[in-house]
Write a protein that holds these residues in place. Structure first.
Motif, mmCIF file in Angstrom:
data_model
loop_
_atom_site.group_PDB
_atom_site.id
_atom_site.type_symbol
_atom_site.label_atom_id
_atom_site.label_comp_id
_atom_site.label_asym_id
_atom_site.label_seq_id
_atom_site.Cartn_x
_atom_site.Cartn_y
_atom_site.Cartn_z
ATOM 1 N N LYS A 145 -21.981 -16.931 31.871
ATOM 2 C CA LYS A 145 -22.122 -17.458 30.512
ATOM 3 C C LYS A 145 -23.410 -18.264 30.395
ATOM 4 O O LYS A 145 -24.080 -18.249 29.360
ATOM 5 C CB LYS A 145 -20.924 -18.340 30.179
ATOM 6 N N TYR B 28 -28.827 -6.951 23.200
ATOM 7 C CA TYR B 28 -29.603 -7.629 22.169
ATOM 8 C C TYR B 28 -30.044 -8.997 22.680
ATOM 9 O O TYR B 28 -29.364 -9.625 23.484
ATOM 10 C CB TYR B 28 -28.769 -7.838 20.898
ATOM 11 N N GLN C 119 -31.081 -12.837 21.188
ATOM 12 C CA GLN C 119 -30.961 -13.680 20.000
ATOM 13 C C GLN C 119 -31.738 -14.966 20.235
ATOM 14 O O GLN C 119 -31.490 -15.689 21.200
ATOM 15 C CB GLN C 119 -29.494 -14.006 19.715
ATOM 16 N N GLY D 294 -33.158 -18.733 14.622
ATOM 17 C CA GLY D 294 -33.847 -18.361 13.394
ATOM 18 C C GLY D 294 -34.283 -16.914 13.314
ATOM 19 O O GLY D 294 -34.960 -16.515 12.360
ATOM 20 N N GLN D 295 -33.893 -16.121 14.298
ATOM 21 C CA GLN D 295 -34.254 -14.702 14.281
ATOM 22 C C GLN D 295 -32.994 -13.858 14.336
ATOM 23 O O GLN D 295 -31.952 -14.279 14.803
ATOM 24 C CB GLN D 295 -35.155 -14.359 15.467
ATOM 25 N N GLY D 296 -33.118 -12.669 13.877
ATOM 26 C CA GLY D 296 -31.993 -11.745 13.956
ATOM 27 C C GLY D 296 -31.804 -11.267 15.373
ATOM 28 O O GLY D 296 -32.445 -11.724 16.307
ATOM 29 N N LEU D 297 -30.872 -10.355 15.516
ATOM 30 C CA LEU D 297 -30.626 -9.758 16.815
ATOM 31 C C LEU D 297 -31.662 -8.670 17.058
ATOM 32 O O LEU D 297 -31.808 -7.756 16.252
ATOM 33 C CB LEU D 297 -29.217 -9.157 16.853
ATOM 34 N N PHE E 204 -30.612 -16.248 24.260
ATOM 35 C CA PHE E 204 -29.193 -15.908 24.297
ATOM 36 C C PHE E 204 -29.119 -14.388 24.270
ATOM 37 O O PHE E 204 -29.682 -13.741 23.393
ATOM 38 C CB PHE E 204 -28.501 -16.524 23.073
ATOM 39 N N LEU F 242 -26.922 -10.863 24.226
ATOM 40 C CA LEU F 242 -25.647 -10.297 23.784
ATOM 41 C C LEU F 242 -25.555 -8.832 24.168
ATOM 42 O O LEU F 242 -26.465 -8.052 23.933
ATOM 43 C CB LEU F 242 -25.516 -10.411 22.264
ATOM 44 N N GLU G 112 -19.119 0.277 13.928
ATOM 45 C CA GLU G 112 -18.890 -1.097 14.352
ATOM 46 C C GLU G 112 -19.372 -1.332 15.773
ATOM 47 O O GLU G 112 -19.089 -0.560 16.688
ATOM 48 C CB GLU G 112 -17.405 -1.437 14.254
ATOM 49 N N LEU G 113 -20.080 -2.437 15.940
ATOM 50 C CA LEU G 113 -20.478 -2.912 17.250
ATOM 51 C C LEU G 113 -19.495 -3.988 17.696
ATOM 52 O O LEU G 113 -19.144 -4.870 16.918
ATOM 53 C CB LEU G 113 -21.887 -3.503 17.216
ATOM 54 N N PHE H 102 -19.140 -7.018 20.277
ATOM 55 C CA PHE H 102 -20.012 -7.862 21.077
ATOM 56 C C PHE H 102 -19.231 -8.668 22.113
ATOM 57 O O PHE H 102 -18.078 -9.062 21.892
ATOM 58 C CB PHE H 102 -20.761 -8.857 20.178
ATOM 59 N N GLY H 103 -19.909 -8.941 23.232
ATOM 60 C CA GLY H 103 -19.397 -9.915 24.178
ATOM 61 C C GLY H 103 -19.724 -11.317 23.698
ATOM 62 O O GLY H 103 -20.302 -11.505 22.626
ATOM 63 N N GLU H 104 -19.379 -12.305 24.495
ATOM 64 C CA GLU H 104 -19.588 -13.702 24.091
ATOM 65 C C GLU H 104 -20.974 -14.222 24.472
ATOM 66 O O GLU H 104 -21.302 -15.353 24.149
ATOM 67 C CB GLU H 104 -18.498 -14.590 24.679
#
Lengths: 110, 114
Positions: B9, B35, B37, B40-43, B88, B90, B102-103, B105-107
């Motif tokens: 994690k 992905y 992250q 302030g930015q998208g994936l 971060f 993902l 649908e995607l 996602f993990g944590e």
């Protein structure tokens, strides 16, 4: 993402009020528009999506509207509750690509 | 319960070191994704794989590598060539290989370079 603009970047609403987030895109070939919710410390989760053959879709307190002519789509949350506080991402794409917006941090004030 | 498990994690790394982030799914999904992250930015898509033993570069693949030897596993290696690796990360999977689905996602794994 470069292909989709999301506004606002932050949104604070009083509990019980509505919240609206808007995304604009440029690729006319896009036909799939999902919305993801990311709670603190978690991965995003799909909350609603819409395809280009419909203009509106509703699921309880959330709804998404799509205007293909103007190339924008919006997420509407009614009767906001504290558990609606999260980061919301829009995305746009088709069978061959998907691009995410930069996200909107929604805070619901008690 | 079915889902996606990412580990660790939290991860700290010294400059110049390679690190590998684990991603395992028991959803029997064919497609898997990584992905990045940033605030302030998208994936942003790093790599994706639609079938075992095959993977494709995403928008920001430089400095990263992946493998897909098993359907359930899609590890990501952040190499020393990645100039700004603190982020971060993902991992996601999807039932269909079309992007219009649908995607899951993990944590996430938070990597900090010291």
């Amino acid at each position: 993402g470069e292909n989709v603009e999301q506004h606002p970047s932050t949104l604070s609403v009083q509990e019980g009020d509505s919240a609206v987030i808007k995304c604009t895109y440029s690729d006319s070939a896009s036909n799939y528009f999902p919305w993801y919710k990311q709670e603190l410390g978690k991965g995003p989760q799909l909350i609603i999506d819409i395809r280009s053959n419909v203009g509106e879709k509703k699921d309880q307190r959330i709804a998404v509207t799509l205007n293909k002519t103007a190339k924008h789509f919006s997420l509407h949350i009614t009767e906001t509750q504290p558990e609606d506080s999260a980061v919301y991402f829009c995305a746009e794409g088709n069978d061959y690509k998907l691009s995410f917006g930069a996200g909107t941090t929604v805070t619901v004030r008690a | 319960d079915g889902g996606i498990t990412q580990s660790p994690k939290y991860l700290f790394r010294k400059e110049g070191q390679n690190v590998t982030l684990s991603c395992e799914q028991n959803l029997n999904h064919d497609a898997m994704y990584w992905y990045r992250q940033d605030p302030g930015q998208g994936l942003r898509l790093i790599y994706y794989s639609q079938i075992v033993n095959d993977f494709q570069k995403g928008d920001i693949a430089e400095g990263y590598s992946v493998s897909r030897e098993k359907k359930e596993s899609f590890p990501l290696t952040v190499t020393s060539a990645q100039k700004n690796p603190t982020a971060f990360y993902l991992c996601a999977s999807s039932m269909v290989t079309s992007w219009a689905g649908e995607l899951f996602f993990g944590e996430g794994s938070r990597l900090t370079v010291l």
